[in-house]
Motif scaffolding. Structure first.
Motif: not given
Length: 546
Positions: A323, A30, A143, A70, A146-147, A368, A320
């Motif tokens: 996390q 990250e 999230i 972040t 982004s993955q 994630m 975050m």
């Protein structure tokens, strides 16, 4: 009793340490990814995550919450770094993008500390629930999206480097490892309660990749693919430690008027984005743990951490959510979990970079994805048709804006829309009961709040031309709330007097009487004073009528 207490303390500390180790592994890619987004070296992002994580874990207002580099702040930083770079070139002093970032973090930290000192952190409690649900859903989508970038690979076509989606065996292997990671995290808690499933899943997938000699993307290849130098090739222990950025104070160009104007354009935005994400995450963790964090204390800790990042060359950041949820789900509740995550991250960087670089990206993506599943408010689908249409639209709107723009814009927009909806709904609630006294005086008994949103409805209750010569307006069950309400009363009285009629106002607060008298001394003659007059303040500046 003492033995039971000690046993419970040991168990809690064990959970905190194990969950902290899990979080540390998830922090690495990250931090590296957000470093590339911001246009800075991966090591700057990693050290930013370490310093943010340690300081907020020790001094923050929410034990168990994890802070680091972040994406929300990285998106703002990239423009700042570019402008700083260009400004340095224009001034003939070379690249200054990083220095601009570090100085901006000093101001960002000061703004955040000021927010905590002024006790403004508690304002997050005023954020409506639909906005909170929209924030959670939007962030889960961010999230997830982004993955998806991890399923792309770089290729060179006609001398141009571009990213394309994985295909064939590479794609199937990546999907298989991600699915296996998620399966382990789903099944393991049903078999063993005391082991963090995310940590076990990462270790199992790493072992499968290493001993199976699978050619997959790892943390090391991810850093190198982004243009960074492998951590294991950075040098010795002393060379890898964060260094005090003395040149921030010796370079006069950084403190020139032009530079400060650029920095002050971005620092408030960074401070706002960081605080909103941190305090919203704090609120979410409060709900998950059924405990209460301290928003003002967290704001001061976040600001202090960003200042330290600026002084020692870190990227800065905020809380975050991904996390933090991993930590809570893995059993981390105390400050030790955040401290363990930060210290473990530093140990990985300094002493075990070659091992951490072997962790497959697929394992971290799987973790994630599970965070996304756990974060998204699935209940919002179930209740959409059961809640008011305005609340449902706010949930969808905030979710969309979070994905489209950023967290700060989404939350502020959601709060504004919620406030307008609230004003509209209250505006519809104002009523006027009408009756007559024996002497022919017509009495209007006002019910409901009188404020800017209800002025039109309030005025429609009166029939100035057809009313009798004597009018009494009773506010016992109402409240005159703001300047617009004061002006509405003033205008209404003027209309009745212009029509040659007598009007009296009853059951107003002392402050409301004062403001009306200040606007026109004649009001002293038409205001009726009673021992049961209500007491409340009006959102008005007394000097406005001077």
């Amino acid at each position: 009793m003492m033995t039971k207490f000690i046993t419970k303390k040991i168990a809690n500390n064990r959970d905190d340490v194990l969950s902290g180790l899990t979080v540390a592994l998830a922090l690495v890619p990250e931090a590296v990814a957000f470093s590339f987004v911001a246009g800075v070296d991966p090591l700057i992002g990693l050290y930013g995550a370490f310093m943010m994580g340690l300081i907020t874990a020790v001094f923050g207002g929410r034990p168990g919450m994890i802070s680091g580099a972040t994406g929300a702040m990285a998106i703002v930083m990239v423009s700042l770094v570019k402008e700083g770079h260009q400004y340095g070139i224009d001034q003939g002093v070379g690249e200054l993008g990083l220095q601009f970032l570090f100085v901006a973090l000093l101001f960002t930290g000061l703004f955040q500390i000021l927010t905590g000192v002024l006790k403004l952190g508690k304002l997050v409690r005023l954020i409506p629930h639909p906005v909170m649900m929209g924030f959670v859903n939007g962030l889960a989508i961010v999230i997830f999206l982004s993955q998806l970038e991890m399923f792309q690979t770089k290729v060179v076509e006609n001398g141009v480097v571009k990213k394309v989606w994985m295909q064939g065996d590479n794609l199937y292997l990546m999907l298989g490892l991600v699915a296996l990671t998620m399966l382990i995290m789903l099944v393991l808690p049903k078999l063993v309660k005391k082991v963090p499933e995310a940590l076990v899943a990462i270790l199992v997938i790493t072992a499968i990749v290493i001993f199976g000699h699978f050619d997959v993307a790892t943390v090391g290849s991810f850093i190198e693919e982004g243009g960074g130098k492998a951590l294991s090739e950075r040098g010795g222990f002393m060379e890898m430690l964060p260094k005090f950025q003395l040149d921030l104070f010796t370079n006069s160009t950084l403190w020139s008027k032009g530079a400060i104007l650029i920095i002050l354009k971005y620092a408030p935005i960074l401070a706002a984005v960081g605080l909103i994400e941190s305090l919203m995450t704090l609120n979410l963790i409060d709900d998950l743990t059924e405990t209460r964090g301290n928003g003002n204390k967290e704001a001061i800790a976040q600001g202090s951490a960003n200042i330290v990042n600026g002084l020692f060359g870190g990227m800065g950041g905020c809380a975050m959510i991904g996390q933090s949820v991993i930590n809570i789900k893995s059993g981390g509740r105390g400050r030790l979990s955040g401290i363990t995550a930060a210290v473990s991250l530093l140990i990985f960087i300094l002493f075990a970079p070659k091992y951490i670089e072997q962790v497959p990206i697929a394992a971290l993506v799987g973790v994630m994805f599970m965070v996304v599943i756990g974060t998204f408010a699935w209940s919002s689908f179930r209740i959409l048709h059961k809640i008011p249409l305005s609340d449902a639209l706010i949930i969808v709107f905030v979710s969309a804006i979070t994905v489209w723009q950023n967290l700060a814009v989404a939350v502020i927009s959601g709060v504004i829309i919620s406030a307008l909806v609230f004003a509209w709904e209250n505006a519809k609630r104002i009523r006027a009961r009408k009756s007559f006294k024996e002497d022919g005086t017509k009495v209007y008994e006002i019910w409901g709040p009188l404020f800017f949103g209800s002025i039109t409805a309030f005025n429609s209750k009166f029939d100035v031309q057809n009313d009798p010569d004597k009018i009494e307006i009773d506010f016992m069950e109402s409240k005159v709330s703001d300047h617009s309400a004061i002006m509405a009363l003033k205008n209404l009285v003027n209309k009745y007097q212009a029509a040659g009629k007598t009007v009296h106002l009853k059951h107003l607060s002392e402050e409301c009487k004062f403001l009306l008298n200040k606007s026109n001394p004649r009001f002293a003659e038409i205001i009726i004073h009673n021992i049961d007059d209500p007491r409340y303040h009006v959102l008005e500046d007394p000097e406005a009528f001077n």
